[in-house]
Design a protein around this motif. Structure first.
Motif, PDB file in Angstrom:
ATOM      1  N   LEU A   1      18.105  27.197 -84.705  1.00  0.00           N
ATOM      2  CA  LEU A   1      17.806  26.629 -83.431  1.00  0.00           C
ATOM      3  C   LEU A   1      16.409  26.179 -83.803  1.00  0.00           C
ATOM      4  N   PRO A   2      16.575  24.887 -82.699  1.00  0.00           N
ATOM      5  CA  PRO A   2      15.488  24.355 -82.595  1.00  0.00           C
ATOM      6  C   PRO A   2      14.162  24.660 -82.485  1.00  0.00           C
ATOM      7  N   ALA A   3      12.465  23.678 -82.703  1.00  0.00           N
ATOM      8  CA  ALA A   3      11.337  24.158 -82.986  1.00  0.00           C
ATOM      9  C   ALA A   3      11.177  24.839 -80.811  1.00  0.00           C
ATOM     10  N   THR A   4      12.053  23.886 -80.377  1.00  0.00           N
ATOM     11  CA  THR A   4      11.757  24.624 -79.104  1.00  0.00           C
ATOM     12  C   THR A   4      11.878  25.597 -78.277  1.00  0.00           C
ATOM     13  N   ALA A   5      13.027  26.469 -79.166  1.00  0.00           N
ATOM     14  CA  ALA A   5      13.241  27.665 -78.546  1.00  0.00           C
ATOM     15  C   ALA A   5      12.248  28.445 -79.636  1.00  0.00           C
ATOM     16  N   THR A   6      10.845  28.774 -77.954  1.00  0.00           N
ATOM     17  CA  THR A   6       9.594  29.691 -78.279  1.00  0.00           C
ATOM     18  C   THR A   6       9.823  30.218 -76.276  1.00  0.00           C
ATOM     19  N   PRO A   7       8.937  31.311 -76.572  1.00  0.00           N
ATOM     20  CA  PRO A   7       8.424  32.264 -75.436  1.00  0.00           C
ATOM     21  C   PRO A   7       9.499  31.179 -74.229  1.00  0.00           C
ATOM     22  N   HIS A   8       8.169  30.373 -74.176  1.00  0.00           N
ATOM     23  CA  HIS A   8       7.892  30.044 -72.456  1.00  0.00           C
ATOM     24  C   HIS A   8       9.970  29.264 -72.454  1.00  0.00           C
ATOM     25  N   ALA A   9      10.618  29.266 -73.602  1.00  0.00           N
ATOM     26  CA  ALA A   9      11.732  28.242 -73.074  1.00  0.00           C
ATOM     27  C   ALA A   9      12.646  29.045 -72.764  1.00  0.00           C
ATOM     28  N   LEU A  10      12.301  30.958 -73.210  1.00  0.00           N
ATOM     29  CA  LEU A  10      12.773  31.883 -73.033  1.00  0.00           C
ATOM     30  C   LEU A  10      12.599  31.572 -70.819  1.00  0.00           C
ATOM     31  N   ARG A  11      11.651  31.313 -70.118  1.00  0.00           N
ATOM     32  CA  ARG A  11      11.671  31.297 -68.506  1.00  0.00           C
ATOM     33  C   ARG A  11      12.240  29.852 -68.009  1.00  0.00           C
ATOM     34  N   HIS A  12      13.065  29.367 -69.199  1.00  0.00           N
ATOM     35  CA  HIS A  12      12.986  28.017 -68.663  1.00  0.00           C
ATOM     36  C   HIS A  12      15.032  28.567 -69.072  1.00  0.00           C
ATOM     37  N   SER A  13      15.303  29.268 -69.849  1.00  0.00           N
ATOM     38  CA  SER A  13      16.306  29.776 -70.140  1.00  0.00           C
ATOM     39  C   SER A  13      16.695  29.993 -68.679  1.00  0.00           C
ATOM     40  N   PHE A  14      16.242  31.881 -68.479  1.00  0.00           N
ATOM     41  CA  PHE A  14      16.332  32.555 -67.143  1.00  0.00           C
ATOM     42  C   PHE A  14      16.686  31.525 -66.010  1.00  0.00           C
ATOM     43  N   ALA A  15      15.903  30.333 -65.684  1.00  0.00           N
ATOM     44  CA  ALA A  15      15.980  29.684 -64.062  1.00  0.00           C
ATOM     45  C   ALA A  15      16.892  28.674 -64.272  1.00  0.00           C
ATOM     46  N   THR A  16      17.585  28.252 -65.919  1.00  0.00           N
ATOM     47  CA  THR A  16      18.450  27.263 -66.085  1.00  0.00           C
ATOM     48  C   THR A  16      20.460  28.511 -65.855  1.00  0.00           C
ATOM     49  N   HIS A  17      20.204  29.655 -66.505  1.00  0.00           N
ATOM     50  CA  HIS A  17      20.964  30.080 -66.919  1.00  0.00           C
ATOM     51  C   HIS A  17      21.686  30.780 -64.557  1.00  0.00           C
ATOM     52  N   LEU A  18      20.303  30.740 -64.271  1.00  0.00           N
ATOM     53  CA  LEU A  18      20.277  31.011 -62.779  1.00  0.00           C
ATOM     54  C   LEU A  18      21.111  29.984 -62.339  1.00  0.00           C
ATOM     55  N   LEU A  19      20.703  29.054 -62.669  1.00  0.00           N
ATOM     56  CA  LEU A  19      21.062  28.277 -61.605  1.00  0.00           C
ATOM     57  C   LEU A  19      22.605  27.628 -61.502  1.00  0.00           C
ATOM     58  N   GLU A  20      22.479  28.122 -63.273  1.00  0.00           N
ATOM     59  CA  GLU A  20      24.746  27.718 -63.967  1.00  0.00           C
ATOM     60  C   GLU A  20      25.624  28.346 -62.905  1.00  0.00           C
ATOM     61  N   ALA A  21      24.518  29.867 -63.016  1.00  0.00           N
ATOM     62  CA  ALA A  21      25.571  31.142 -62.082  1.00  0.00           C
ATOM     63  C   ALA A  21      25.425  31.179 -60.992  1.00  0.00           C
ATOM     64  N   GLY A  22      25.227  29.609 -60.354  1.00  0.00           N
ATOM     65  CA  GLY A  22      25.428  29.680 -59.002  1.00  0.00           C
ATOM     66  C   GLY A  22      24.381  30.065 -57.609  1.00  0.00           C
ATOM     67  N   GLY A  23      22.266  30.227 -58.386  1.00  0.00           N
ATOM     68  CA  GLY A  23      21.700  30.254 -57.877  1.00  0.00           C
ATOM     69  C   GLY A  23      20.908  29.600 -56.994  1.00  0.00           C
ATOM     70  N   ASP A  24      20.955  30.137 -56.189  1.00  0.00           N
ATOM     71  CA  ASP A  24      19.718  29.058 -54.701  1.00  0.00           C
ATOM     72  C   ASP A  24      18.685  29.016 -55.334  1.00  0.00           C
ATOM     73  N   LEU A  25      18.579  27.460 -55.280  1.00  0.00           N
ATOM     74  CA  LEU A  25      16.620  26.452 -56.141  1.00  0.00           C
ATOM     75  C   LEU A  25      15.464  27.403 -55.062  1.00  0.00           C
ATOM     76  N   ARG A  26      15.682  27.627 -53.959  1.00  0.00           N
ATOM     77  CA  ARG A  26      14.657  28.291 -53.249  1.00  0.00           C
ATOM     78  C   ARG A  26      14.334  29.252 -53.733  1.00  0.00           C
ATOM     79  N   ALA A  27      15.442  29.927 -54.129  1.00  0.00           N
ATOM     80  CA  ALA A  27      15.357  31.422 -54.765  1.00  0.00           C
ATOM     81  C   ALA A  27      14.674  31.479 -55.712  1.00  0.00           C
ATOM     82  N   ILE A  28      15.328  30.472 -56.772  1.00  0.00           N
ATOM     83  CA  ILE A  28      14.777  30.167 -57.963  1.00  0.00           C
ATOM     84  C   ILE A  28      13.562  29.846 -58.343  1.00  0.00           C
ATOM     85  N   GLN A  29      12.740  29.417 -57.162  1.00  0.00           N
ATOM     86  CA  GLN A  29      11.308  28.710 -57.178  1.00  0.00           C
ATOM     87  C   GLN A  29      10.433  29.940 -56.965  1.00  0.00           C
TER      88      GLN A  29
END
Length: 304
Positions: A243-271
């Motif tokens: 995996l690239p060097a960007t695979a850091t602990p903070h990237a997991l937080r980004h992944s959490f949000a992105t995967h929720l959005l991809e699954a149809g999550g509401d942007l305001r709820a993700i905020q």
């Protein structure tokens, strides 16, 4: 050299931010450095320390000179924009108390820069990271601890500081956590069963006693776990996974949000789940999602 009056005003402004606005220590440290650099430049620019009265006389040309010199010194556009923001905040506060017009400073235009999009992991890569982190330690309890931390980061969308700020009083993890994030902002975060199970396993193996006011995640000697340990374990795991060097602990937080959005999550709820003060910050994830869709489209429909 900065005049005593300016230094005194700076400290009062920082105290104001820390006391009334509850700014984080790291933020205050960064702001102090940014404004000190600005004041030091103006001292050199005018050939003598500038008192509060002289600060009121700074012109648009003086601001351009500071910004040009800062860029010439190797500061990037993004960092200069942050410095300018700190200086404007200081001037807004100072002008209100000293009764002068700060238009020359406040009207200075921030340099344009390309905003970096979050770099999330793909869903299978995030799962592989959690599985592979376990093999970075020969100690069963340390391996379980690292898996628990990484699972909480990805499963709850926490910052590493928030995860390591959990205490023994938070365990066993409930179905929802009350997290205090940046600026003292509180939010409610659901806890997935996988995260609760990972923490339970870690606690079963941890040799250090669970104490209500002690850190939930412990270092080898029983003290608070340092974030660098988790970063190191993830660095070793990503090397194994390619995996690239960007695979850091903070990237997991980004992944959490992105995967929720991809699954149809509401942007305001993700905020709300991320604790972002502004929806515009969360909207960066819509750009990530769009970029991902375009990548899939381009692979399916290659140009001739």
């Amino acid at each position: 050299m900065i005049s005593p009056a300016c230094r005194n005003a700076l400290e009062h402004w920082l105290a104001h931010l820390g006391g009334l606005r509850d700014a984080a220590d790291n933020t205050l440290t960064a702001y102090r450095g940014d404004v000190v650099d600005f004041l030091a430049f103006m001292t050199q620019h005018f050939g003598s320390p500038q008192g509060l009265g002289a600060l009121a006389e700074i012109t648009t040309g003086d601001m351009r000179a500071w910004m040009a010199a800062t860029r010439a010194g190797g500061t990037g556009a993004r960092s200069l924009a942050r410095k300018l923001s700190a200086v404007k905040s200081f001037y807004t506060w100072l002008a209100e108390r000293q009764g002068f017009e700060a238009t020359a400073v406040l009207s200075a235009r921030s340099p344009k820069f390309q905003k970096k999009l979050p770099r999330p992991l793909a869903e299978d890569a995030a799962k592989a990271m959690i599985e592979t982190v376990e093999y970075q330690s020969t100690s069963d309890w340390v391996a379980a601890r690292d898996v628990a931390v990484v699972t909480v980061l990805y499963g709850c969308g926490l910052r590493i500081s928030e995860a390591l700020g959990l205490t023994g009083g938070d365990a066993p993890l409930p179905s929802v956590l009350r997290i205090t994030g940046k600026g003292g902002k509180e939010r409610i975060v659901p806890v997935l069963p996988a995260a609760r199970a990972a923490v339970d396993r870690y606690l079963d193996l941890c040799p250090h006693p669970q104490e209500t006011n002690a850190p939930l995640f412990r270092g080898v000697r029983g003290g608070p776990l340092n974030a660098s340990i988790i970063r190191k374990a993830m660095a070793q795991a990503r090397a194994q996974l390619g995996l690239p060097a960007t695979a850091t602990p903070h990237a997991l937080r980004h992944s959490f949000a992105t995967h929720l959005l991809e699954a149809g999550g509401d942007l305001r709820a993700i905020q709300e789940l991320l604790g972002h003060a502004s929806l515009s910050t969360t909207q960066a994830y819509t750009a990530v999602d769009t970029a991902h869709l375009m990548e899939v489209y381009n692979r399916a429909h290659p140009k001739a």
